[in-house]
Design a protein around this motif. Structure first.
Motif, PDB file in Angstrom:
ATOM      1  N   ASN A 145       0.817  -1.204   0.000  1.00 41.07           N
ATOM      2  CA  ASN A 145       0.000   0.000   0.000  1.00 41.07           C
ATOM      3  C   ASN A 145       0.856   1.261   0.000  1.00 41.07           C
ATOM      4  N   ILE A 146       1.914   1.284   0.795  1.00 42.90           N
ATOM      5  CA  ILE A 146       2.841   2.426   0.796  1.00 42.90           C
ATOM      6  C   ILE A 146       3.449   2.582  -0.603  1.00 42.90           C
ATOM      7  N   ASP A 147       3.893   1.470  -1.183  1.00 42.33           N
ATOM      8  CA  ASP A 147       4.482   1.499  -2.532  1.00 42.33           C
ATOM      9  C   ASP A 147       3.470   1.998  -3.565  1.00 42.33           C
ATOM     10  N   LEU A 148       2.221   1.598  -3.412  1.00 45.69           N
ATOM     11  CA  LEU A 148       1.168   2.019  -4.331  1.00 45.69           C
ATOM     12  C   LEU A 148       0.999   3.542  -4.303  1.00 45.69           C
ATOM     13  N   PHE A 149       0.971   4.113  -3.111  1.00 40.16           N
ATOM     14  CA  PHE A 149       0.869   5.573  -3.000  1.00 40.16           C
ATOM     15  C   PHE A 149       2.107   6.260  -3.569  1.00 40.16           C
ATOM     16  N   THR A 150       3.270   5.704  -3.291  1.00 38.48           N
ATOM     17  CA  THR A 150       4.511   6.296  -3.791  1.00 38.48           C
ATOM     18  C   THR A 150       4.551   6.276  -5.315  1.00 38.48           C
ATOM     19  N   GLN A 151       4.254   5.116  -5.913  1.00 40.19           N
ATOM     20  CA  GLN A 151       4.306   4.989  -7.369  1.00 40.19           C
ATOM     21  C   GLN A 151       3.249   5.827  -8.075  1.00 40.19           C
ATOM     22  N   SER A 152       2.088   5.970  -7.456  1.00 39.00           N
ATOM     23  CA  SER A 152       0.998   6.722  -8.094  1.00 39.00           C
ATOM     24  C   SER A 152       1.121   8.222  -7.868  1.00 39.00           C
ATOM     25  N   GLY A 153       1.865   8.613  -6.846  1.00 38.94           N
ATOM     26  CA  GLY A 153       1.958  10.022  -6.500  1.00 38.94           C
ATOM     27  C   GLY A 153       0.720  10.544  -5.788  1.00 38.94           C
ATOM     28  N   VAL A 154      -0.143   9.640  -5.338  1.00 36.66           N
ATOM     29  CA  VAL A 154      -1.361  10.038  -4.642  1.00 36.66           C
ATOM     30  C   VAL A 154      -1.021  10.376  -3.187  1.00 36.66           C
ATOM     31  N   HIS A 155      -1.426  11.571  -2.751  1.00 38.54           N
ATOM     32  CA  HIS A 155      -1.223  11.994  -1.372  1.00 38.54           C
ATOM     33  C   HIS A 155      -2.166  11.205  -0.467  1.00 38.54           C
TER      34      HIS A 155
ATOM     35  N   ILE B 119      -6.160 -14.609   1.656  1.00 33.08           N
ATOM     36  CA  ILE B 119      -5.512 -13.296   1.560  1.00 33.08           C
ATOM     37  C   ILE B 119      -4.750 -12.868   2.812  1.00 33.08           C
ATOM     38  N   GLY B 120      -4.935 -13.558   3.926  1.00 34.08           N
ATOM     39  CA  GLY B 120      -4.165 -13.256   5.127  1.00 34.08           C
ATOM     40  C   GLY B 120      -4.671 -12.114   5.979  1.00 34.08           C
ATOM     41  N   CYS B 121      -5.726 -11.434   5.564  1.00 29.58           N
ATOM     42  CA  CYS B 121      -6.259 -10.317   6.345  1.00 29.58           C
ATOM     43  C   CYS B 121      -7.154 -10.826   7.473  1.00 29.58           C
ATOM     44  N   GLU B 122      -7.199 -10.038   8.548  1.00 30.09           N
ATOM     45  CA  GLU B 122      -8.065 -10.371   9.659  1.00 30.09           C
ATOM     46  C   GLU B 122      -9.502  -9.961   9.345  1.00 30.09           C
ATOM     47  N   PRO B 123     -10.483 -10.729   9.832  1.00 30.81           N
ATOM     48  CA  PRO B 123     -11.877 -10.329   9.643  1.00 30.81           C
ATOM     49  C   PRO B 123     -12.083  -8.921  10.219  1.00 30.81           C
ATOM     50  N   GLY B 124     -12.759  -8.075   9.458  1.00 27.34           N
ATOM     51  CA  GLY B 124     -12.989  -6.708   9.885  1.00 27.34           C
ATOM     52  C   GLY B 124     -11.899  -5.746   9.458  1.00 27.34           C
ATOM     53  N   ALA B 125     -10.805  -6.265   8.888  1.00 28.82           N
ATOM     54  CA  ALA B 125      -9.688  -5.406   8.465  1.00 28.82           C
ATOM     55  C   ALA B 125      -9.167  -5.841   7.096  1.00 28.82           C
ATOM     56  N   VAL B 126     -10.084  -6.096   6.177  1.00 26.74           N
ATOM     57  CA  VAL B 126      -9.692  -6.548   4.843  1.00 26.74           C
ATOM     58  C   VAL B 126      -9.225  -5.346   4.024  1.00 26.74           C
ATOM     59  N   CYS B 127      -8.049  -5.483   3.440  1.00 25.51           N
ATOM     60  CA  CYS B 127      -7.461  -4.419   2.631  1.00 25.51           C
ATOM     61  C   CYS B 127      -7.842  -4.630   1.166  1.00 25.51           C
ATOM     62  N   PRO B 128      -8.273  -3.565   0.473  1.00 25.02           N
ATOM     63  CA  PRO B 128      -8.660  -3.724  -0.928  1.00 25.02           C
ATOM     64  C   PRO B 128      -7.484  -3.763  -1.905  1.00 25.02           C
ATOM     65  N   PHE B 129      -6.292  -3.417  -1.454  1.00 29.65           N
ATOM     66  CA  PHE B 129      -5.114  -3.369  -2.322  1.00 29.65           C
ATOM     67  C   PHE B 129      -4.068  -4.361  -1.818  1.00 29.65           C
ATOM     68  N   GLY B 130      -3.265  -4.892  -2.733  1.00 28.05           N
ATOM     69  CA  GLY B 130      -2.225  -5.841  -2.346  1.00 28.05           C
ATOM     70  C   GLY B 130      -2.709  -7.272  -2.304  1.00 28.05           C
ATOM     71  N   LEU B 131      -3.803  -7.540  -2.988  1.00 28.01           N
ATOM     72  CA  LEU B 131      -4.359  -8.892  -3.035  1.00 28.01           C
ATOM     73  C   LEU B 131      -3.684  -9.698  -4.141  1.00 28.01           C
TER      74      LEU B 131
END
Length: 176
Positions: free
Chosen positions: A23-33, A110-122
């Protein structure tokens, strides 16, 4: 350049850290603040609302519903927290009946905990179904894998992030 999510394996002991870093890499590569907050674990909507109020987070909350497809496979619906799943609509878009995964199946996939599913990095084979309602919010927030972190970014920037993902993507029809 697309991000490769194949390095993230569900059996990895550092799965949540890997998702977070993607997710950090995604923001860095996209330039999204983006903004980030650290807090106690958020695994349900009530805690999410309380923490948002305490930290002054005003971004619209998202919901990531991880589903299995009849006959095999998975998809994830990214929508606003208060929206409900229209399984008939999703079936018409993906061509198969869908149902919410059990917690155990989701963790294995996907390895995410119930209630904390991340939409990116799947994993790359998981189809993302995007609700266009998210584009209309000034900011949207989500959990980047770790239930102790929250990220927010401008809803209008969602496509900039999605463009870097290797996952198949389907947008729900816009509401009238």
């Amino acid at each position: 350049m697309l991000l490769s999510n194949e390095l993230v394996e569900a059996s990895s002991p550092n799965k949540l850290e890997q998702i977070y870093q993607i997710n950090i890499d995604l923001f860095t590569q996209s330039g999204v603040h983006y903004q980030e907050w650290q807090h106690e674990p958020i695994l349900d909507f009530a805690t999410d609302q309380r923490i948002s109020d305490e930290l002054g987070i005003t971004a619209a909350p998202t919901k990531s519903l991880f589903m299995k497809l009849k006959g095999g496979g998975h998809c994830l619906l990214l929508t606003h927290r208060d929206n409900r799943l229209d399984s008939k609509l999703v079936k018409s878009l993906v061509g198969k009946r869908v149902s919410i995964c059990s917690n155990e199946e989701m963790i294995a996939a996907i390895g995410c905990e119930p209630g904390a599913v991340c939409p990116f990095g799947l994993p790359e084979h998981i189809t993302l179904i995007i609700d266009p309602v998210l584009y209309g919010f000034d900011e949207i927030m989500y959990t980047p894998g770790k239930p102790t972190s929250t990220f927010s970014f401008a809803g209008a920037e969602l496509n900039s992030l999605l463009a870097l993902l290797p996952n198949p993507q389907i947008h729900l029809p816009s509401s009238v």
